[in-house]
Design an enzyme around this catalytic site. Structure first.
Site, PDB file in Angstrom:
ATOM      1  N   SER A  23       0.841  -1.191   0.000  1.00  0.00           N
ATOM      2  CA  SER A  23       0.000   0.000   0.000  1.00  0.00           C
ATOM      3  C   SER A  23       0.879   1.245   0.000  1.00  0.00           C
ATOM      4  O   SER A  23       1.739   1.387  -0.865  1.00  0.00           O
ATOM      5  CB  SER A  23      -0.958  -0.042   1.196  1.00  0.00           C
ATOM      6  OG  SER A  23      -1.950   0.950   1.099  1.00  0.00           O
ATOM      7  N   ARG A  50     -11.799   7.254   9.104  1.00  0.00           N
ATOM      8  CA  ARG A  50     -11.426   5.843   9.181  1.00  0.00           C
ATOM      9  C   ARG A  50     -12.551   4.952   8.673  1.00  0.00           C
ATOM     10  O   ARG A  50     -12.310   3.975   7.957  1.00  0.00           O
ATOM     11  CB  ARG A  50     -11.077   5.482  10.629  1.00  0.00           C
ATOM     12  CG  ARG A  50     -10.743   4.021  10.870  1.00  0.00           C
ATOM     13  CD  ARG A  50      -9.506   3.598  10.116  1.00  0.00           C
ATOM     14  NE  ARG A  50      -9.056   2.270  10.539  1.00  0.00           N
ATOM     15  CZ  ARG A  50      -7.999   1.650  10.062  1.00  0.00           C
ATOM     16  NH1 ARG A  50      -7.262   2.221   9.140  1.00  0.00           N
ATOM     17  NH2 ARG A  50      -7.646   0.458  10.506  1.00  0.00           N
ATOM     18  N   ASP A 101      -9.232  -5.883  -4.868  1.00  0.00           N
ATOM     19  CA  ASP A 101      -8.792  -4.594  -4.329  1.00  0.00           C
ATOM     20  C   ASP A 101      -9.515  -3.457  -5.059  1.00  0.00           C
ATOM     21  O   ASP A 101      -9.336  -3.259  -6.254  1.00  0.00           O
ATOM     22  CB  ASP A 101      -7.274  -4.450  -4.511  1.00  0.00           C
ATOM     23  CG  ASP A 101      -6.680  -3.280  -3.746  1.00  0.00           C
ATOM     24  OD1 ASP A 101      -7.434  -2.356  -3.375  1.00  0.00           O
ATOM     25  OD2 ASP A 101      -5.457  -3.287  -3.519  1.00  0.00           O
ATOM     26  N   HIS A 107      -8.241  -4.900  -0.451  1.00  0.00           N
ATOM     27  CA  HIS A 107      -6.905  -4.315  -0.353  1.00  0.00           C
ATOM     28  C   HIS A 107      -6.099  -4.908   0.798  1.00  0.00           C
ATOM     29  O   HIS A 107      -4.898  -5.172   0.649  1.00  0.00           O
ATOM     30  CB  HIS A 107      -7.048  -2.805  -0.178  1.00  0.00           C
ATOM     31  CG  HIS A 107      -5.742  -2.072  -0.083  1.00  0.00           C
ATOM     32  ND1 HIS A 107      -4.865  -1.974  -1.140  1.00  0.00           N
ATOM     33  CD2 HIS A 107      -5.148  -1.420   0.966  1.00  0.00           C
ATOM     34  CE1 HIS A 107      -3.799  -1.269  -0.765  1.00  0.00           C
ATOM     35  NE2 HIS A 107      -3.945  -0.935   0.497  1.00  0.00           N
ATOM     36  N   ASP A 108      -6.717  -5.114   1.936  1.00  0.00           N
ATOM     37  CA  ASP A 108      -5.993  -5.593   3.107  1.00  0.00           C
ATOM     38  C   ASP A 108      -5.560  -7.052   3.009  1.00  0.00           C
ATOM     39  O   ASP A 108      -4.935  -7.581   3.941  1.00  0.00           O
ATOM     40  CB  ASP A 108      -6.837  -5.407   4.372  1.00  0.00           C
ATOM     41  CG  ASP A 108      -6.807  -3.973   4.881  1.00  0.00           C
ATOM     42  OD1 ASP A 108      -5.949  -3.199   4.422  1.00  0.00           O
ATOM     43  OD2 ASP A 108      -7.644  -3.626   5.737  1.00  0.00           O
TER      44      ASP A 108
END
Length: 408
Positions: free
Chosen positions: A191, A263, A356, A389-390
């Site tokens: 990232s 967040r 992602d 993505h994670d």
């Protein structure tokens, strides 16, 4: 101990009722009263934990201001050999820090974020490698940033300069010099950390033996900038922001609501539609129908993670770091992205995640096509994963296997 684990490294799941009672909320986006610090930053006087600190001198930021007597916080594992050729630089993502492995405890709000990848006998083997993980410049876990003290003894706050990925890599370069490391055996990042790893490979090819770019990009796209802009605005429109000079406010008077909202917005980019839909569906958090004032499970999930984030991060750092991501463009001043990528000489692993939606696979295709030393040819390695993505953090076994092959 799940409460202490890194949010990003855990699959999404329904939030138990006890966690809601402990951490959140009377309604959407509410912060539990009286328990939120004005900043979740590490501050001088706090327990250093496993951190070490390097003073790297005055650093002139690309935007034109100077960070006086800049500091980089970092952690290390393993031993630097006599030849000084076994050092591996591990670079964290936007909201990570130097605590790659080790328990939560004094000085560290969460356990290590890559404990299944970095350690004795693991993919990045600390029995053979000397692993260095810095907290990025502008961060909030010991490196110079908005929450750290300026030379006048007052928090930098709004005075902390805009920083770029290139500024952050310059700080890392100076750290390497302080440690006596002329050449990294490998530089690894995912990232935003992948942006740093890429900049290392382009700006200092003679100092990089191998490069790993996980779920990252060469230049931030308009879509990504748009998402970043909204998150920054969520923070800066909070009445507690005060232009970035909020550090002397009491407790929850700071911009915690704005930071929590940013967040929650970001989590939608980190996770995939597939994961959220499969894990939460349209489930209720309790027996109360949302039409009658109850909540959906996915709402509680986002609120808990947003609320928890305010206890370990700093609003000033968030704004500066997200802005640094937006300005990322390896082609700036180098004749364009493809000309910049052509400078890379190290074997380079490029990995994308099929689901992602933050840094889609098209970003990694551009990297692989432009890097002459990409280990998989002109196409990236794409991990099929529903975690979004994670996945570069969650799919540690598969990611570790790829890294082990690169690092050797």
């Amino acid at each position: 101990m799940d409460w202490q684990l890194s949010d990003d490294a855990q699959p999404a799941s329904r939030v138990p009722a006890w966690r809601l009672d402990d951490a959140v909320l009377a309604g959407p986006g509410h912060i539990s009263s009286g328990t939120v610090p004005v900043t979740g930053a590490w501050r001088p006087g706090d327990d250093p934990g496993e951190r070490r600190f390097a003073r790297i001198g005055d650093l002139d930021a690309e935007a034109g201001s100077t960070i006086a007597d800049a500091v980089v916080a970092y952690e290390t594992w393993g031993r630097l050999n006599d030849a000084r050729d076994n050092a591996v630089l591990v670079l964290h993502a936007l909201t990570g820090d130097s605590h790659v492995r080790g328990p939560a405890g004094p000085g560290h709000a969460t356990a290590g974020w890559w404990e299944e990848v970095v350690g004795p006998g693991l993919a990045i083997d600390t029995d053979r490698c000397f692993v260095v993980a810095p907290n990025m410049l502008g961060g909030c876990q010991g490196s110079s940033g908005p929450a750290s003290l300026a030379p006048d003894g007052i928090e930098w706050g709004s005075r902390f300069p805009r920083v770029t990925v290139r500024d952050q890599v310059e700080a890392q370069r100076r750290l390497a010099d302080r440690l006596g490391i002329d050449r990294w055996h490998a530089v690894v990042g995912g990232s935003m950390g992948g942006m740093h790893a890429l900049e290392w490979a382009i700006a200092h090819p003679e100092r990089v033996g191998a490069t790993a770019l996980l779920a990252s990009n060469a230049a931030t796209s308009a879509d990504q900038i748009a998402q970043n802009t909204l998150q920054i605005e969520a923070v800066t429109t909070d009445p507690g922001w005060l232009g970035g000079d909020f550090y002397d406010l009491p407790g929850s008077a700071g911009p915690a609501r704005g930071l929590a909202l940013a967040r929650r917005m970001a989590m939608l980019g980190y996770r995939s539609q597939q994961e959220l839909n499969e894990r939460f569906q349209r489930g209720w958090q309790s027996s109360v129908d949302p039409l009658a004032g109850g909540r959906f499970q996915v709402e509680s999930y986002l609120d808990v993670h947003g609320n928890r984030f305010t206890r370990r991060f700093d609003a000033g750092s968030y704004v500066r770091l997200v802005d640094a991501m937006s300005t990322h463009d390896v082609g700036r001043g180098r004749g364009g992205v493809e000309a910049a990528l052509a400078r890379i000489t190290s074997p380079t692993l490029v990995v994308g995640i099929s689901s992602d939606r933050l840094f889609p696979v098209a970003d990694q295709r551009r990297l692989a096509a432009g890097i002459p030393t990409c280990t998989s040819g002109s196409e990236p390695i794409v991990l099929e994963s529903g975690f979004g993505h994670d996945a570069f953090l969650i799919e540690s076994g598969r990611v570790g296997d790829l890294l082990a092959t690169l690092i050797g």
